[in-house]
Design an enzyme around this catalytic site. Structure first.
Site, PDB file in Angstrom:
ATOM      1  N   HIS A 374       0.849  -1.248  -0.080  1.00 14.51           N
ATOM      2  CA  HIS A 374      -0.141  -0.028   0.102  1.00 14.51           C
ATOM      3  C   HIS A 374       0.702   1.250  -0.182  1.00 14.51           C
ATOM      4  O   HIS A 374       0.120   2.371   0.064  1.00 14.51           O
ATOM      5  CB  HIS A 374      -0.827   0.074   1.273  1.00 14.51           C
ATOM      6  CG  HIS A 374      -1.973  -1.107   1.202  1.00 14.51           C
ATOM      7  ND1 HIS A 374      -3.288  -0.645   0.582  1.00 14.51           N
ATOM      8  CD2 HIS A 374      -2.121  -2.278   1.753  1.00 14.51           C
ATOM      9  CE1 HIS A 374      -3.875  -1.832   1.001  1.00 14.51           C
ATOM     10  NE2 HIS A 374      -3.120  -3.023   1.378  1.00 14.51           N
ATOM     11  N   LYS A 564      -8.973  13.900   5.098  1.00 18.53           N
ATOM     12  CA  LYS A 564      -7.983  12.549   5.009  1.00 18.53           C
ATOM     13  C   LYS A 564      -6.958  12.760   6.216  1.00 18.53           C
ATOM     14  O   LYS A 564      -7.002  13.760   6.737  1.00 18.53           O
ATOM     15  CB  LYS A 564      -7.219  12.591   3.690  1.00 18.53           C
ATOM     16  CG  LYS A 564      -6.705  13.968   3.103  1.00 18.53           C
ATOM     17  CD  LYS A 564      -5.648  13.754   1.977  1.00 18.53           C
ATOM     18  CE  LYS A 564      -6.794  13.795   0.687  1.00 18.53           C
ATOM     19  NZ  LYS A 564      -7.071  12.649   0.077  1.00 18.53           N
ATOM     20  N   ARG A 565      -6.024  11.634   6.287  1.00 14.39           N
ATOM     21  CA  ARG A 565      -5.132  11.842   7.591  1.00 14.39           C
ATOM     22  C   ARG A 565      -4.154  12.878   7.113  1.00 14.39           C
ATOM     23  O   ARG A 565      -4.097  13.185   6.019  1.00 14.39           O
ATOM     24  CB  ARG A 565      -4.362  10.719   7.480  1.00 14.39           C
ATOM     25  CG  ARG A 565      -5.275   9.370   8.197  1.00 14.39           C
ATOM     26  CD  ARG A 565      -5.423   9.751   9.642  1.00 14.39           C
ATOM     27  NE  ARG A 565      -4.065   9.763  10.542  1.00 14.39           N
ATOM     28  CZ  ARG A 565      -3.948   8.834  11.360  1.00 14.39           C
ATOM     29  NH1 ARG A 565      -4.664   7.979  11.485  1.00 14.39           N
ATOM     30  NH2 ARG A 565      -2.847   9.039  11.889  1.00 14.39           N
ATOM     31  N   LYS A 570       0.247  14.490   1.418  1.00 13.45           N
ATOM     32  CA  LYS A 570      -0.959  14.597   1.011  1.00 13.45           C
ATOM     33  C   LYS A 570      -1.102  16.352   0.717  1.00 13.45           C
ATOM     34  O   LYS A 570      -2.361  16.748   0.043  1.00 13.45           O
ATOM     35  CB  LYS A 570      -1.973  14.236   2.058  1.00 13.45           C
ATOM     36  CG  LYS A 570      -2.179  12.631   2.202  1.00 13.45           C
ATOM     37  CD  LYS A 570      -2.962  12.068   3.081  1.00 13.45           C
ATOM     38  CE  LYS A 570      -2.663  10.589   3.467  1.00 13.45           C
ATOM     39  NZ  LYS A 570      -3.383   9.931   2.372  1.00 13.45           N
ATOM     40  N   THR A 672      -8.624   6.476  -1.785  1.00  8.72           N
ATOM     41  CA  THR A 672     -10.167   5.837  -1.910  1.00  8.72           C
ATOM     42  C   THR A 672     -11.096   7.131  -1.639  1.00  8.72           C
ATOM     43  O   THR A 672     -12.077   7.046  -2.092  1.00  8.72           O
ATOM     44  CB  THR A 672     -10.198   4.704  -1.014  1.00  8.72           C
ATOM     45  OG1 THR A 672      -9.702   4.944   0.439  1.00  8.72           O
ATOM     46  CG2 THR A 672      -9.448   3.531  -1.587  1.00  8.72           C
ATOM     47  N   LYS A 676     -14.948   8.194  -3.334  1.00  2.00           N
ATOM     48  CA  LYS A 676     -16.070   8.333  -2.724  1.00  2.00           C
ATOM     49  C   LYS A 676     -16.644   9.841  -3.091  1.00  2.00           C
ATOM     50  O   LYS A 676     -17.683  10.024  -3.359  1.00  2.00           O
ATOM     51  CB  LYS A 676     -15.946   8.543  -1.284  1.00  2.00           C
ATOM     52  CG  LYS A 676     -15.330   6.948  -0.709  1.00  2.00           C
ATOM     53  CD  LYS A 676     -14.691   6.986   0.697  1.00  2.00           C
ATOM     54  CE  LYS A 676     -14.131   5.802   0.850  1.00  2.00           C
ATOM     55  NZ  LYS A 676     -13.600   5.521   1.938  1.00  2.00           N
TER      56      LYS A 676
HETATM   57  O1  73E Z   1      -2.989   5.612  -0.972  1.00  2.00           O
HETATM   58  C1  73E Z   1      -3.342   5.112   0.334  1.00  2.00           C
HETATM   59  C2  73E Z   1      -4.330   3.733  -0.085  1.00  2.00           C
HETATM   60  O2  73E Z   1      -5.603   4.118  -0.766  1.00  2.00           O
HETATM   61  C3  73E Z   1      -2.364   4.367   1.192  1.00  2.00           C
HETATM   62  O3  73E Z   1      -1.745   5.639   1.692  1.00  2.00           O
HETATM   63  C4  73E Z   1      -2.716   3.719   2.423  1.00  2.00           C
HETATM   64  O4  73E Z   1      -3.635   2.695   1.742  1.00  2.00           O
HETATM   65  C5  73E Z   1      -4.900   2.871   0.954  1.00  2.00           C
HETATM   66  C6  73E Z   1      -5.514   1.671   0.518  1.00  2.00           C
HETATM   67  O5  73E Z   1      -4.773   1.018  -0.253  1.00  2.00           O
HETATM   68  C7  73E Z   1      -1.842   3.145   3.138  1.00  2.00           C
HETATM   69  N1  73E Z   1      -1.685   3.043   4.599  1.00  2.00           N
HETATM   70  C8  73E Z   1      -0.710   2.756   4.977  1.00  2.00           C
HETATM   71  N2  73E Z   1       0.051   2.439   3.820  1.00  2.00           N
HETATM   72  N3  73E Z   1      -0.503   2.824   2.669  1.00  2.00           N
HETATM   73  C9  73E Z   1      -0.297   2.274   6.335  1.00  2.00           C
HETATM   74  C10 73E Z   1       0.843   1.850   6.616  1.00  2.00           C
HETATM   75  C11 73E Z   1       1.291   1.726   7.817  1.00  2.00           C
HETATM   76  C12 73E Z   1       0.362   1.925   8.930  1.00  2.00           C
HETATM   77  C13 73E Z   1      -1.015   2.145   8.563  1.00  2.00           C
HETATM   78  C14 73E Z   1      -1.455   2.336   7.458  1.00  2.00           C
END
Ligand code: 73E
Length: 829
Positions: A374, A564-565, A570, A672, A676
């Site tokens: 991710h 978003k976070r 971002k 995502t 939405k």
């Molecule tokens: O771009 C998003 C993505 O849409 C991405 O930043 C997020 O995952 C979403 C779903 O695919 C994400 N979260 C984390 N890494 N990528 C993450 C890493 C460590 C701890 C918690 C979350």
């Protein structure tokens, strides 16, 4: 009988209540029976929370019937099951979504109205289950719902955190955190399974002995044991046709209080072992897209991974008797590397417990497991110090070394250079010796996927370049999606209703049928109704803003939203700096016909992420000045809504006109939220990053506002050396903004407050805010111009809704099923 009497008593109390009919009457009786016998309340004295619990339990009864039917059916078919391993499930509230999927929303509303209770009022009281941080956790929740919908028999496996993501308070513009106690009123959706418990070991040593054939046999003797106890929550698919299970593990001490200590009078000391064991499921790590790094986190990861593997192996053996068929009957999907220790744990189970040979065990493990990546941020890739793993999981460390030796031998034989060997190795020798969890997950999986087309390509060029050379074809793309049940039907009933009247019900079962809306995009009558729905949603958000911030905003203004976070990549900072530029321009040119805008922000920063917390403070400082400046004449308002979560998203997203998806290109793996918003008729301003690229392809380049550097250009600029000072010099508006922020115009009581933020931009600007500022700003003014032509704006917004069906997580899940899990799916409806 008693329950029916109670209904009459309630009706007597308020004789003006509407009479329930048909289904609603029997559902009302079920609710009243729950209120009486499960909640223990007389309807005359029941409070809103009691009604919520009674309704939830009534709905749960209906769900459980389908759940058992599904579970029985899956067992009888003897087919493959999917196991989705995720440290996060950001599920939010379950009541309305459950009612909607069960087709009981109208029935429940009518049933409650007949006893004088407003469904919308009690639904608001449900706790928001925030067992996740952001996109990764919410994706897991959308996937669970879609798997039930498209008929993939699935278990979600995770941790039942007692405290989910912290509550964010904004005090004097600063973020503070407090614990979120989502279980305070109990959880009507879960079924504790005290009898489903597994021992999870930590520490200790490995004993080697000689097996019957002379080979080495290893037995791990852990020093510590924790129990993992299952809690099951049913996951209802669309139309209630199938119900899967979310199984979350809670940590219990096997020896709840040390009796010796207790009897010796040391009551507190007797509890410490228990407290330590149970701390594993106490709290969710609050970092998003960053590794947590602490030992407790590794304990959490191993805890839920081991419990889940033990559970699915037990289920497999009970049903199929033969461990060798595991990969034909079980697909384990790793949601990021958080459960990557599964590779070593499954090997341990197969070799040490089921006496399988190394080669057979590795083939079976690889055929069973697959891994989703991710994020590419190099600092965000999990790695654990070798000494820590050796101490906590000694047998796993041995297995990891053995896997690594074989992988490196294979790579060498395939012609890998020394540099390639170093990159492919599971052990990072560079920064103290560390275990790279991404490499472990990669080599232990038959497929490795990214979450958007761009991200999957970048995976092949960056973090997994050499692994991709040694194992060509293993990396594949599965673009993320969102469930249209929660994010359209439940969150935006007004729009869903309008769509039903306009194009019929087909889109409810197949989101891609939304294309039937295209011919209505320019229809003035439809445009009016579409705009009326948006206006009503904006009025609702305006009310929320008024109630939480005491700020009045006009629903007729352009609602420009970034939720978003909080993360530097971002670029909420880019947004607020451009907001300041607009503020300056309004003050300098009051005579121009400015488009009234409401800038909406929301999002949590990790508690330790100082620069992100300063950005929150800056937004709030700007809000304070702009919102009270008479020179602005209500042309600009800034609102930072506290405590962003799934429930707040359900109010904000349907009310947006403009969706901000402005990450530095190459850094947002998918996003995502972007999907939405567009599905709810917002236009996107965004960079060519993550899934924005595919959104442009689907909605058409004319219907999305793309600006800024591409991922390749970002890479090139970074390689050449960034030059923020030149960027600032070239754009006087930007220079003016940075001067103002840096000199304390927005923080007069503490003029130096935002100096660090400005210095960081001026001197390094890793996220290229100053590179993209000018094109972002220009694009915002083009957006203003389009807003001035409502018919043109609405046409684009409608086309976005019509063309977003592909981003349904049903499509994503079908892709995983076909290309990774090897499972059939069914048509919905
Ligand atoms: O771009 C998003 C993505 O849409 C991405 O930043 C997020 O995952 C979403 C779903 O695919 C994400 N979260 C984390 N890494 N990528 C993450 C890493 C460590 C701890 C918690 C979350």
């Amino acid at each position: 009988l008693y329950a029916a009497d109670a209904a009459l008593a309630v009706a007597d109390e308020a004789s003006a209540l509407p009479e329930a009919t048909g289904d609603a009457r029997s559902f009302r009786d079920l609710i009243l029976a729950k209120l009486t016998y499960a909640v223990g309340k007389d309807p005359i004295v029941a409070r809103d929370h009691d009604w919520l619990r009674a309704l939830s339990l009534a709905l749960r009864d209906r769900i459980v019937d389908r759940w058992m039917a599904t579970t029985r059916g899956v067992y009888r078919m003897g087919g493959k099951r999917v196991y989705y391993f995720s440290l996060e499930f950001l599920i939010g509230r379950l009541l309305k979504d459950g009612l909607n999927n069960m087709g009981l929303l109208g029935t429940a509303r009518e049933a409650l109205a007949s006893v004088g209770v407003d469904l919308d009022v009690i639904a608001e009281l449900e706790a928001d289950a925030a067992l996740g941080n952001g996109g990764l956790g919410r994706l897991a929740a959308c996937f669970m719902e879609s798997m039930a919908t498209v008929g993939v028999p699935a278990y979600g496996y995770g941790i039942r955190y007692e405290n989910g993501l912290f509550r964010q308070n904004i005090i004097d513009g600063w973020q503070t955190e407090s614990p979120e106690n989502w279980l305070a009123y109990g959880n009507p959706w879960e079924f504790p399974r005290r009898e489903v418990a597994y021992e999870i070991g930590f520490g200790g040593a490995v004993e080697a002995s000689e097996g019957w054939d002379g080979s080495a046999v290893h037995a791990w003797k852990p020093a510590e044991t924790v129990l993992a106890v299952a809690h099951d929550t049913p996951v209802v698919g669309w139309r209630g046709l199938r119900v899967n299970t979310l199984r979350l593990w809670s940590a219990r001490s096997p020896d709840p209080i040390s009796l010796d200590a207790f009897n010796a009078g040391d009551h507190i000391g007797a509890l410490t072992a228990r407290t330590k064991a149970e701390s594993i499921s106490r709290v969710l790590y609050p970092a998003d897209s960053t590794p947590a790094g602490q030992e407790l986190r590794l304990r959490q990861e191993y805890f839920f991974t081991s419990a889940s593997l033990q559970d699915l192996v037990r289920r497999h053996l009970k049903q199929h008797r033969e461990i060798r068929t595991l990969a034909q009957k079980a697909a384990v999907q790793l949601n990021d590397t958080h459960p990557a220790i599964a590779v070593a744990e499954l090997m341990r189970i197969l070799i040490d417990i089921h006496a399988m040979s190394w080669a057979d065990a590795f083939a079976l493990t690889r055929d069973t497991i697959s891994y989703t990546n991710h994020t590419l941020l190099p600092e965000a890739l999990e790695s654990w110090p070798v000494p820590l793993l050796e101490r906590l999981l000694p047998r796993h460390m041995q297995i990891i070394y053995a896997i690594n030796a074989r992988v490196l031998t294979e790579a060498r034989a395939a012609g890998a250079t020394d540099a390639m060997i170093a990159a492919v190795s599971i052990i990072d020798e560079g920064h103290g010796r560390r275990v790279r969890m991404g490499n472990l997950a990669f080599v232990g999986s038959h497929k490795v996927n990214g979450v958007s087309a761009l991200h999957s390509e970048l995976m092949k060029e960056t973090v997994f370049r050499d692994l991709n050379t040694v194992f060509p074809g293993r990396i594949t793309n599965k673009t993320n999606g969102i469930t249209p049940r929660r994010w359209l039907m439940t969150a935006n009933p007004g729009l869903a209703g309008l769509l039903r009247e306009t194009i019929g019900e087909g889109f409810l079962d197949d989101a891609e049928k939304l294309v039937a809306l295209e011919p209505f995009a320019r229809d003035p009558g439809f445009q009016e109704r579409f705009a009326a729905v948006k206006h009503a949603n904006k009025a609702r958000l305006a009310k929320t803003i008024q109630q939480t911030l005491g700020l009045r905003v006009d629903p007729a203004a352009l609602f420009d939203v970034q939720v978003k976070r909080m993360h530097e990549y971002k670029r909420q900072l880019l947004n607020i700096l451009e907001t300041i530029a607009l503020y300056n321009a309004i003050r300098t040119h009051p005579e121009k016909d400015w488009v009234p805008r409401v800038k909406v922000f929301a999002g949590k920063a990790a508690a330790s992420y100082t620069s992100a917390k300063y950005i929150i403070k800056l937004i709030n400082d700007v809000a304070k000045m702009v919102n009270t400046d008479p020179a602005v004449r209500n042309l600009l308002k800034v609102a930072f809504l506290p405590n962003y979560n799934v429930s707040l998203a359900e109010v904000i997203i349907p009310a947006a006109d403009l969706s901000e998806q402005i990450s530095t290109a190459g850094m947002e793996a998918s996003g995502t939220g972007n999907m939405k918003f567009a599905l709810n008729g917002a236009l996107t301003i965004g960079t060519l990053d993550g899934a924005n690229v595919e959104m442009r392809d689907h909605v058409g380049a004319d219907n999305i506002f793309i600006f800024g550097l591409t991922a390749a250009e970002v890479e090139a600029r970074r390689a050449k050396g960034l030059n923020p000072r030149a960027n600032i010099e070239a754009d006087p508006a930007l220079a003016e903004v940075l001067d103002a922020v840096g000199s304390g115009v927005f923080s007069p009581a503490d003029p130096q407050r935002h100096r660090g933020t400005v210095d960081n931009l001026t001197n390094s600007d890793w996220f290229l805010v100053t590179d993209d500022f000018t094109s972002y700003s220009a694009m915002q003014r083009r957006i203003d111009a389009l807003w001035g032509t409502p018919a043109a704006w609405r046409e684009k917004a409608i086309l976005n809704v019509a063309r977003m069906g592909w981003f349904s997580s049903d499509r994503t899940i079908r892709d995983y099923s076909d290309e990774i899990w090897g499972l059939p799916t069914v048509k919905v409806g």
